[in-house]
Design an enzyme around this catalytic site. Sequence first.
Site, PDB file in Angstrom:
ATOM      1  N   CYS A   1      15.393  12.213   4.002  1.00  0.00           N
ATOM      2  CA  CYS A   1      16.713  12.879   4.057  1.00  0.00           C
ATOM      3  C   CYS A   1      17.728  11.968   3.293  1.00  0.00           C
ATOM      4  CB  CYS A   1      17.267  12.661   5.492  1.00  0.00           C
ATOM      5  SG  CYS A   1      16.031  13.557   6.805  1.00  0.00           S
TER       6      CYS A   1
ATOM      7  N   ARG B   1      14.664  13.500  -3.409  1.00  0.00           N
ATOM      8  CA  ARG B   1      14.071  12.845  -2.522  1.00  0.00           C
ATOM      9  C   ARG B   1      13.282  14.007  -1.478  1.00  0.00           C
ATOM     10  NH1 ARG B   1      17.350   7.832  -0.835  1.00  0.00           N
ATOM     11  NH2 ARG B   1      16.720   8.189   1.350  1.00  0.00           N
TER      12      ARG B   1
ATOM     13  N   TRP C   1      14.921  16.617   5.607  1.00  0.00           N
ATOM     14  CA  TRP C   1      13.707  16.812   5.290  1.00  0.00           C
ATOM     15  C   TRP C   1      13.131  16.771   6.590  1.00  0.00           C
ATOM     16  CZ3 TRP C   1       8.792  14.969   6.080  1.00  0.00           C
ATOM     17  CH2 TRP C   1       7.863  15.560   5.269  1.00  0.00           C
TER      18      TRP C   1
ATOM     19  N   ASN D   1      18.959   9.663   9.029  1.00  0.00           N
ATOM     20  CA  ASN D   1      17.420   9.591   8.048  1.00  0.00           C
ATOM     21  C   ASN D   1      16.668   8.710   8.923  1.00  0.00           C
ATOM     22  OD1 ASN D   1      15.748   9.241   6.247  1.00  0.00           O
ATOM     23  ND2 ASN D   1      16.986   7.924   4.816  1.00  0.00           N
ATOM     24  N   GLY D   2      15.381   9.364   8.920  1.00  0.00           N
ATOM     25  CA  GLY D   2      14.280   8.434   9.872  1.00  0.00           C
ATOM     26  C   GLY D   2      14.025   8.998  11.196  1.00  0.00           C
TER      27      GLY D   2
ATOM     28  N   GLU E   1      -7.470  -6.372   0.413  1.00  0.00           N
ATOM     29  CA  GLU E   1      -6.267  -5.938  -0.138  1.00  0.00           C
ATOM     30  C   GLU E   1      -5.441  -6.958  -0.717  1.00  0.00           C
ATOM     31  OE1 GLU E   1      -5.022  -3.428  -1.858  1.00  0.00           O
ATOM     32  OE2 GLU E   1      -2.653  -3.595  -1.340  1.00  0.00           O
TER      33      GLU E   1
ATOM     34  N   LYS F   1      -3.917  -8.227  -4.232  1.00  0.00           N
ATOM     35  CA  LYS F   1      -2.498  -8.068  -4.569  1.00  0.00           C
ATOM     36  C   LYS F   1      -1.905  -9.635  -4.954  1.00  0.00           C
ATOM     37  CE  LYS F   1      -0.862  -4.874  -4.327  1.00  0.00           C
ATOM     38  NZ  LYS F   1      -1.733  -3.661  -3.879  1.00  0.00           N
TER      39      LYS F   1
ATOM     40  N   GLU G   1      -3.404 -10.127  -8.778  1.00  0.00           N
ATOM     41  CA  GLU G   1      -2.970  -9.234  -9.760  1.00  0.00           C
ATOM     42  C   GLU G   1      -1.492  -9.416 -10.133  1.00  0.00           C
ATOM     43  OE1 GLU G   1      -2.563  -4.954  -8.901  1.00  0.00           O
ATOM     44  OE2 GLU G   1      -2.196  -5.352  -6.726  1.00  0.00           O
TER      45      GLU G   1
ATOM     46  N   HIS H   1     -22.074 -18.006   5.708  1.00  0.00           N
ATOM     47  CA  HIS H   1     -23.082 -17.793   4.747  1.00  0.00           C
ATOM     48  C   HIS H   1     -22.989 -17.913   3.287  1.00  0.00           C
ATOM     49  CE1 HIS H   1     -25.179 -15.513   8.127  1.00  0.00           C
ATOM     50  NE2 HIS H   1     -24.141 -14.917   8.384  1.00  0.00           N
TER      51      HIS H   1
ATOM     52  N   LYS I   1      -0.176   1.376 -14.567  1.00  0.00           N
ATOM     53  CA  LYS I   1       0.070   2.184 -13.479  1.00  0.00           C
ATOM     54  C   LYS I   1      -0.970   3.130 -13.353  1.00  0.00           C
ATOM     55  CE  LYS I   1       2.254   2.542  -9.620  1.00  0.00           C
ATOM     56  NZ  LYS I   1       1.481   1.832  -8.643  1.00  0.00           N
TER      57      LYS I   1
HETATM   58  C1  F6R Z   1      -3.573  -2.338  -7.218  1.00  0.00           C
HETATM   59  C2  F6R Z   1      -3.384  -1.067  -7.746  1.00  0.00           C
HETATM   60  C3  F6R Z   1      -4.554  -0.455  -8.278  1.00  0.00           C
HETATM   61  C4  F6R Z   1      -4.717   0.884  -8.134  1.00  0.00           C
HETATM   62  C5  F6R Z   1      -5.872   1.573  -8.698  1.00  0.00           C
HETATM   63  C6  F6R Z   1      -5.985   3.050  -8.333  1.00  0.00           C
HETATM   64  O1  F6R Z   1      -2.289  -2.879  -6.450  1.00  0.00           O
HETATM   65  O2  F6R Z   1      -2.360  -0.567  -7.648  1.00  0.00           O
HETATM   66  O3  F6R Z   1      -5.870  -1.126  -7.840  1.00  0.00           O
HETATM   67  O4  F6R Z   1      -4.858   1.242  -6.665  1.00  0.00           O
HETATM   68  O5  F6R Z   1      -5.815   1.615 -10.048  1.00  0.00           O
HETATM   69  O6  F6R Z   1      -4.846   3.925  -9.002  1.00  0.00           O
HETATM   70  P1  F6R Z   1      -4.705   5.229  -8.363  1.00  0.00           P
HETATM   71  O7  F6R Z   1      -4.389   5.219  -6.887  1.00  0.00           O
HETATM   72  O8  F6R Z   1      -3.612   5.832  -9.042  1.00  0.00           O
HETATM   73  O9  F6R Z   1      -5.973   5.976  -8.487  1.00  0.00           O
END
Ligand code: F6R
Length: 608
Positions: free
Chosen positions: A2, A27, A74, A98-99, A480, A484, A487, A503, A603
């Site tokens: 929203c 949005r 929304w 909103n929320g 994960e 994070k 990277e 192990h 990305k």
């Molecule tokens: C890590 C990251 C990547 C994506 C991967 C898949 O933070 O962003 O590991 O998760 O490249 O990307 P998508 O989700 O766009 O298929």
Amino acid sequence: MCGIVGILGASPVAPLIVDALKRLEYRGYDSAGVATLEDGRLTRRRAEGKLRNLEAKLAEAPLKGHAGIGHTRWATHGRPTERNAHPHATERLAVVHNGIIENFRELRQKLEAEGAIFETETDTEVVARLVDRELARNADPETAISLVLPQLRGAFALAFLFDGEDDLLIGARQGAPLAVGYGDGEMYLGSDALALAPFTDTITYLEDGDWVVLSRKGASFRDAANRTVKRKRQKSAAGAFLVDRGEYRHFMAKEIHEQPEVVGRTLAHYLDMATGQIRLPFEAKFDWAKLERLTISACGTAYYAGLVAKYWFERYARLPVDIDVASEFRYREAPMARNGLALFISQSGETADTLAGLRYAREQGQHVLAVVNVPTSSIARESDVVAPTLAGPEIGVASTKAFTCQLTVLACLAIAAGLARGALSAAEGEALASELIAVPGLLAEALKSEDRIQELARDISRVSDVLYIGRGTSFAMALEGALKLKEISYIHAEAYAAGELKHGPIALIDETMPVIVIAPRDGLFEKTVSNMQEVAARGGRIVMISDRETVGEAGVDDLRAIEMPRMAPNFAPIVYAVPVQLLAYHTAVVLGQDVDQPRNLAKSVTVE
Ligand code: F6R
């Protein structure tokens, strides 16, 4: 999501509010409305559908007030009808929101028992009625708001306009953004800086838990404990950029903080928030009950979302799951079940390996379901059924809000599958759904650990290796967390299932090695504690992520903790994503790395 706009102006504000709402169209919304004070009396115009419908109503019956609030809705609680559109109003006040107000059902029942009559299906009307009740008892608007805000649970932003009060707007923020804009003898409220860009480039973001009282002379801020506080003014670049970092230094920080809001929004797409029933937004072209096997495939962070989901589908739907990273799956030539469902998860929807895996699964006669964030992407187009994540554009290269939205969708799918397969009773399904409804509020709570995490990040930034451990779904979260950290900070990090430590990897432990232990209070907690003891006995530097009581029960000396809110364990991965993201983020910031565009990464990975 929203959109909220509020203006105390010097001329009729309705056209300005509608223009500002147009800037929030990105949005997504399905109805809109404006309220202003006409000769001191609250008057509303609302319309289903796009803003042009509202504009048509305003052209027919203009609003002339110089103080007003507006909203694009929304739908979450209740259908996108005019009746459910905001502002919601009583004789004494109007409110836009909103929320999600998580505890709206119990509040509504209480008010109904006192005789309140509700006109809409929304959670927002509960807020209007609660404030109205205080005003009816002769509280002034500020006192009324200060009495009502502590009663509300969830992640939300609110803006109020009061009958007879031409120089007053009140805004409140808890887990969803809200900004104040400063004009020349005018003041503004908006759910982001973009909405305010035509009026002013001087803004203040409310901090979480803050509320603000506006008059044309300025703004007075209060914190959650109702203390008067100062909040800094800043220049917004929203006029220049369509996508703005807002109050944050990096897109990644902004996206981490958006999670209560976007997870709430995604949830509302899959769950009827009023009844607590799962309601998938697509027609499944397969029968969950007849599926023999589910095959999940994805890359990177999306793969870890799939790994969490494997536990959920097996536990709640008793559906056997195979999972592979897409770059392996596509070449594995896996035999696939005759009546199988292949599930692909991708933020961008363009990842080459995931797309190739999808094409292989299709050749193998699988039903193809995709969880994607970009609805126009190749993966979305080539799937039989698309389950969208409603995270909005994710700009930071490291995936954050898309991940928690993927988990949210996958949780809803697993519950739907469990119900359809008879593995969950209706009551069990509802209990799980109500745990999910609490998640946006818990995410907002989890974000409060940021200062503590910032401190720990300084230590982490000095080491060259970090271990992450966890069991069950927390093992996936350990993976994960390690991804994070490496990277964006370029510090080497590895994750292990906690039980695997002895192990081999335990040989690495010495007093220089931080070990991040992801240990929500769940059925595996005691086992994880034993593994933690093994690390402590070898001098490892433990950072435990859990709730306060559980950290206390761990009985390990010399332990540093990141405290999470106490919660039922089923959907802890969605909430525990926050500390692992923040730890990586702040470590990278300390090291001065390019957080939003880490070296060597893209990305959207459209090559093998
Ligand atoms: C890590 C990251 C990547 C994506 C991967 C898949 O933070 O962003 O590991 O998760 O490249 O990307 P998508 O989700 O766009 O298929």
